[in-house]
Design a protein around this motif. Sequence first.
Motif, PDB file in Angstrom:
ATOM      1  N   PHE A 190       0.747  -1.353   0.017  1.00 14.27           N
ATOM      2  CA  PHE A 190      -0.027   0.066   0.122  1.00 14.27           C
ATOM      3  C   PHE A 190       0.890   1.164  -0.081  1.00 14.27           C
ATOM      4  O   PHE A 190       1.664   1.540   0.715  1.00 14.27           O
ATOM      5  CB  PHE A 190      -0.907  -0.066   1.275  1.00 14.27           C
ATOM      6  N   ASP A 191       0.633   2.154  -0.982  1.00 10.29           N
ATOM      7  CA  ASP A 191       1.300   3.578  -0.998  1.00 10.29           C
ATOM      8  C   ASP A 191       0.165   4.543  -0.222  1.00 10.29           C
ATOM      9  O   ASP A 191      -0.677   4.714  -0.963  1.00 10.29           O
ATOM     10  CB  ASP A 191       1.664   3.773  -2.555  1.00 10.29           C
ATOM     11  N   LEU A 192       0.714   4.650   0.949  1.00  8.79           N
ATOM     12  CA  LEU A 192      -0.533   5.574   1.570  1.00  8.79           C
ATOM     13  C   LEU A 192       0.056   6.889   1.472  1.00  8.79           C
ATOM     14  O   LEU A 192       0.649   7.485   2.188  1.00  8.79           O
ATOM     15  CB  LEU A 192      -0.360   5.253   3.041  1.00  8.79           C
TER      16      LEU A 192
ATOM     17  N   ASN B 153      10.075   2.793   3.819  1.00  5.75           N
ATOM     18  CA  ASN B 153      10.185   4.126   3.573  1.00  5.75           C
ATOM     19  C   ASN B 153      10.154   4.243   1.849  1.00  5.75           C
ATOM     20  O   ASN B 153      10.317   3.276   1.103  1.00  5.75           O
ATOM     21  CB  ASN B 153      11.853   4.450   3.618  1.00  5.75           C
ATOM     22  N   GLU B 154       9.414   5.266   1.629  1.00  5.20           N
ATOM     23  CA  GLU B 154       8.792   5.440   0.271  1.00  5.20           C
ATOM     24  C   GLU B 154      10.054   5.337  -0.692  1.00  5.20           C
ATOM     25  O   GLU B 154      10.060   4.552  -1.978  1.00  5.20           O
ATOM     26  CB  GLU B 154       8.144   6.651   0.178  1.00  5.20           C
ATOM     27  N   THR B 155      10.999   6.009  -0.469  1.00  4.41           N
ATOM     28  CA  THR B 155      12.240   5.993  -1.409  1.00  4.41           C
ATOM     29  C   THR B 155      12.688   4.597  -1.615  1.00  4.41           C
ATOM     30  O   THR B 155      13.234   4.025  -2.633  1.00  4.41           O
ATOM     31  CB  THR B 155      13.189   7.066  -1.613  1.00  4.41           C
TER      32      THR B 155
ATOM     33  N   VAL C 280      14.508  10.518  -6.817  1.00  2.00           N
ATOM     34  CA  VAL C 280      13.897  11.559  -6.160  1.00  2.00           C
ATOM     35  C   VAL C 280      12.338  11.341  -6.180  1.00  2.00           C
ATOM     36  O   VAL C 280      11.843  10.982  -7.462  1.00  2.00           O
ATOM     37  CB  VAL C 280      14.286  12.847  -7.202  1.00  2.00           C
ATOM     38  N   ASP C 281      11.676  11.576  -5.199  1.00  2.00           N
ATOM     39  CA  ASP C 281      10.149  11.554  -5.190  1.00  2.00           C
ATOM     40  C   ASP C 281       9.654  12.829  -4.791  1.00  2.00           C
ATOM     41  O   ASP C 281       9.812  13.298  -3.491  1.00  2.00           O
ATOM     42  CB  ASP C 281      10.003  10.385  -4.026  1.00  2.00           C
ATOM     43  N   LEU C 282       8.859  13.320  -5.875  1.00  4.81           N
ATOM     44  CA  LEU C 282       8.286  14.859  -5.385  1.00  4.81           C
ATOM     45  C   LEU C 282       6.876  14.344  -5.242  1.00  4.81           C
ATOM     46  O   LEU C 282       6.196  14.197  -6.413  1.00  4.81           O
ATOM     47  CB  LEU C 282       8.515  15.864  -6.421  1.00  4.81           C
TER      48      LEU C 282
END
Length: 869
Positions: free
Chosen positions: A6-8, A172-174, A201-203
């Motif tokens: 899941f990407d919350l 962690n998302e990255t 890089v995640d914006l």
Amino acid sequence: MSVVGFDLGFQSCYVAVARAGGIETVANEYSDRCTPSFVSFRPKNRSVGAAAKSEVVSNCKNTVQGFKRFHGRAISDPYVQSVKSSLVYDLAEMPSGATGIKVMYMEEEKVFSIEQISAMLLTKLKETAENALKKPVNDCVISVPSFFTDIERRSVMDAAQIAGLNCLRLMNETTAVTLAYGIYKQDLPAPEEKPRNVVFVDLGHSNFQVSVCAFNKGKLKILATAFDSALGGKEFDEVLVSHFCEVFGQKYKLDPRTKPRALVRLYQECEKLKRLMSANCSDLPLNIECFMNDVDVTGKMNRAQFEEMSAGLLSRVEAPLQSVLEQAKLKKEDIYAVEIVGGASRMPAIKERISKFFGKELSTTLNADEAVARGCALQCAILSPAFKVREFCISDVVPFPISLKWSSAVEEGLGDCEVFPKNHAAPFSKVLTFYRKEAFPLEAYYSDPKGLPHPNATIGHFVVQKVVPQASGECSKVKVKVRVNVHGVFSVSSASLVELLKPEGEEPMDTDHNDKNKMQVDQEEQKAAGDVTGDATPEGDDMTDGTGQNQASTEESKQEKKAEQPSQAKKPKVKTKTVELPIEHKPEWQLSNDTLNLFVENEGNMIMQDKLEKERNDAKNNVEEYVYEMRDKLHGRLEKFVSPADRDSFSSKLEATENWLYEDGEDQLKQVYIDKLAELKQLGQPIMERYMEAEEAPKAFADLGKQIQMYMKLVGAYKAKDEQYAHLDELEMTRVEKQVGDAMAWMSDKMNQQSKQDPTKEPAVRVFEVQARTKELYTSCNPVVSKPKPKVELPKEEQTANGPVNGQPEAEEAGEGTPATVDAEQEPTDSAKLFSRPVASSPSCSSENVFRSNRSFFSVFLFLFLPKT
Ligand code: ATP
Ligand code: MG
């Protein structure tokens, strides 16, 4: 076991699952892979995701969005206070001081904790995964920003628990993105070679995250992370909103900030405009009808203007990029690729800046929206025993230095030690050694509050209990294991007292420590720390390989063994006994077990309430749909099957029901609607049935007719002494002839009766009767006519030369009129099905079928996942 990621997200969520064949991002009930992070409260239910987002204007006060960053924050937190004024819904303080959300739900004012709100969103995502996998979902991996502190992580874990999820890892998302990138790469350098360094890089909507990762074959190692927790797509929306507030103030004398609905609409339109500007550099309009006070507003903007207004935000892009390079001690030339993800990374100005900084083209090989969820699902697959995944070690980092504080011996006062420096590998455990006579407290905290994106640097308070002095009255050696686990959460995970057993006639050897009352850390740090000594055995590569919890217990026992070794080597004669000690944990702000259980129960009740409300609405909709459907059809295709009098009375009943639905029937119990529908169907169903009968009867008769014809033809050929049928039994064939004759007589009689019947009355014969007659004819005649011809033994050479038995080509054997065995399960209703090719052996035993039945089994293993190299 489910394999789900899941990407919350702050603005939207994605769900990825592992299925035979690979990782798949799955769609919700709107066939959309993106589920907005919105929860809306109504008088009788909640709605989550797209349905909730659609209410953001009409039910703005009770539609909650943008809550991700409230996890683990007090209502007095500066971040909460700074965003409070821009929220359309209300915040309230929880009894613990945490941020709560106040809404009207079930016609009452309710305050929900942030964990409950996120749990509602997770419940929705869980349902989406369950619908896709068609089985219950528990095990999952959930993403969090890499800069989330302990308190925020624990809050998300609580939310998962409330939603009935077993979160195997908070990722962690990255790091999830690096896994989604690296696991598919076939050409990574060998383990002994120089690693390939890639920057990610995640914006997103709420933040900017950067990490640099070193890849080797079969492993990824995060080297450093950096972030700007206040730079995301929403900050760019804010620039536009502020601009248009000013423009509309001057042009129309309107202040959208005074009217929540208008403000919500302005945010929506500005976001759309921002997205359009990414693809278009000409002037673009912003029009909102009936914006405020019935005034239509209009404005325009182009990309160049927007970039100029956003210069301050754009200038913040470089700092985190620079920071990761410095932390990892890498130069720009050391970077192999820069991969960008996150919705806001699509802004040309952002891409330009990142590309310019690294002096290279950016890489966009991953799906910018789905990469986080896919990485989480991959991690879940790695952790799951149900999937065989190529081995891949994942080593993350501790984002902020963690220290321990303790009150020490009388003469020393407070002690303090950094146990996990910034960018220390995680998950990781260390064993610390203390010398104590009694229970002692430890306080864990982030030792660099300035670098922390959270005002509370405290992690938690731990008390090592039941410590007793040695028999001699001296301090006991206490080994304390501290750990940053797979979720990035710190804990004092265990403690044990090493009791010295004095061998007869010998003095204990450990006297050098016994006069101290200190703490020892790992051996490498011992020298630097002066008086601090001890054993710290890293959990090693195994602990960072992403196998996480599954390995924790074995690793821990290994750890203990290692920890024992040095002292035994030095003092071989001293025997020791280890006693496990209880640890009291008072985390900074964790929901108590009782509260958590209550929330779990409440969530269950709310799910039930939503379900009941959905069923009630469905029942109401069914009545409405039936009214409209029948009203149309009564004057259309059903007209022929109802008498004018019946039609008129049914029509007026339908009309009365329609009126009722808008009046007394507007808000009734589910059973009332069910009864109403049944009442209508009592009138409508017989008409509908007559229509269906009339529709289906011709085909049923045609099927029977075809079969009769076929058997008649066969009987004729048999009687004409056709050699093909010479082997059939005469008596049986006479019976077949009679049955065919009877069937024909029955059919023509029924067809005759039916043609005379008034279509508004019950039909003379029902379709099911005709079908039953067809089946009966088949069952009694088919075994007779499909009896196989006796085999003729041919000389061997002839057999080989001519192929199949009888010397006839296979195609001929299957030709029409040739008796053949019929699969017992087949119930043919036409000639094509009547004769089938002889079956050599049971279908389930043929080699082809063995392969087929195993195909799903094989595909699980083929599943992306890769031959082990
Ligand atoms: P976060 O990562 O902060 O938790 P999120 O994961 O929900 O949030 P994303 O879905 O990655 O965020 O990105 C959403 C942001 O990307 C929004 O601000 C949205 O306006 C922006 N965005 C999406 N597409 C574009 C585009 N084409 N041009 C500019 N911005 C875009
Ligand atoms: Mg995101």
